[in-house]
Design an enzyme around this catalytic site. Structure first.
Site, PDB file in Angstrom:
ATOM      1  N   CYS A  46       2.246 -24.306 -18.215  1.00  0.00           N
ATOM      2  CA  CYS A  46       3.119 -24.239 -16.441  1.00  0.00           C
ATOM      3  C   CYS A  46       3.992 -24.870 -17.161  1.00  0.00           C
ATOM      4  O   CYS A  46       4.773 -25.534 -17.376  1.00  0.00           O
ATOM      5  CB  CYS A  46       1.749 -25.749 -16.785  1.00  0.00           C
ATOM      6  N   CYS A  49       4.734 -29.018 -16.325  1.00  0.00           N
ATOM      7  CA  CYS A  49       4.346 -30.167 -17.188  1.00  0.00           C
ATOM      8  C   CYS A  49       3.880 -29.571 -18.290  1.00  0.00           C
ATOM      9  O   CYS A  49       3.990 -30.281 -18.835  1.00  0.00           O
ATOM     10  CB  CYS A  49       2.780 -30.753 -16.603  1.00  0.00           C
ATOM     11  N   CYS A  95      -3.208 -26.017 -12.192  1.00  0.00           N
ATOM     12  CA  CYS A  95      -3.356 -26.619 -13.441  1.00  0.00           C
ATOM     13  C   CYS A  95      -3.844 -27.128 -13.849  1.00  0.00           C
ATOM     14  O   CYS A  95      -4.038 -28.227 -12.965  1.00  0.00           O
ATOM     15  CB  CYS A  95      -2.096 -26.420 -14.023  1.00  0.00           C
ATOM     16  N   CYS A  98      -1.749 -31.036 -14.188  1.00  0.00           N
ATOM     17  CA  CYS A  98      -0.866 -32.089 -13.244  1.00  0.00           C
ATOM     18  C   CYS A  98      -1.085 -30.788 -11.649  1.00  0.00           C
ATOM     19  O   CYS A  98       0.119 -31.223 -10.646  1.00  0.00           O
ATOM     20  CB  CYS A  98       0.848 -31.325 -13.347  1.00  0.00           C
ATOM     21  N   CYS A 118      -3.955 -13.760 -11.896  1.00  0.00           N
ATOM     22  CA  CYS A 118      -2.781 -13.246 -11.389  1.00  0.00           C
ATOM     23  C   CYS A 118      -2.159 -14.666 -11.536  1.00  0.00           C
ATOM     24  O   CYS A 118      -2.254 -15.129 -10.072  1.00  0.00           O
ATOM     25  CB  CYS A 118      -3.034 -12.882  -9.837  1.00  0.00           C
TER      26      CYS A 118
END
Length: 137
Positions: A46, A49, A95, A98, A118
């Site tokens: 991510c 984070c 995510c 976060c 995707c």
């Protein structure tokens, strides 16, 4: 969800496109993402984070214009939300740490899962497992 930086902090840290995708549930134009054609071995994280999300060995070319994966690194890595926006029924992926918007998952991927995650390049960072190089989408 973990403590997330404020919108002001994120606007300083992220590009305009990265903020739009991760915080405003936006979508980058297809075939434009920096990580779309990345073929190196490593882990996709991510961007907000640094939570590990996908291993490179689960990435494949779906032809859709965004990085596609058939499986996340763990069940905790991804949060799933029913999305009925734009007159469609989809499953949004965020995510698991976060809550940053990543993209959507579809039931048209390859085996062993049959799923296509995707993902917007603008929501990802990549760590090369051989030399530790970092790339941001």
């Amino acid at each position: 969800m973990a403590n997330q930086p404020s919108a002001e902090e994120l606007k300083k840290k992220l590009s305009e496109m990265q903020f739009y995708v991760t915080q405003d549930r936006g979508t980058e134009p297809p075939f434009t993402g920096r990580l779309l054609h990345n073929k190196r071995d490593g882990v996709y994280h991510c961007l907000v984070c640094d939570m590990p999300l996908f291993h490179s060995h689960t990435k494949y070319d779906s032809g859709c214009g965004w990085p596609s994966f058939y499986q996340p690194v763990s069940e905790e890595a991804i949060r799933y939300i029913d999305d009925f926006s734009h007159g469609m029924q989809r499953v949004e992926i965020r995510c698991g740490n976060c809550d940053a918007h990543l993209g959507h998952v579809f039931p048209d991927g390859p085996q062993p899962t049959g799923e296509r995650y995707c993902v917007n390049s603008a929501s990802l960072a990549f760590s090369d497992e051989k030399n530790g190089d970092q790339l941001k989408g």
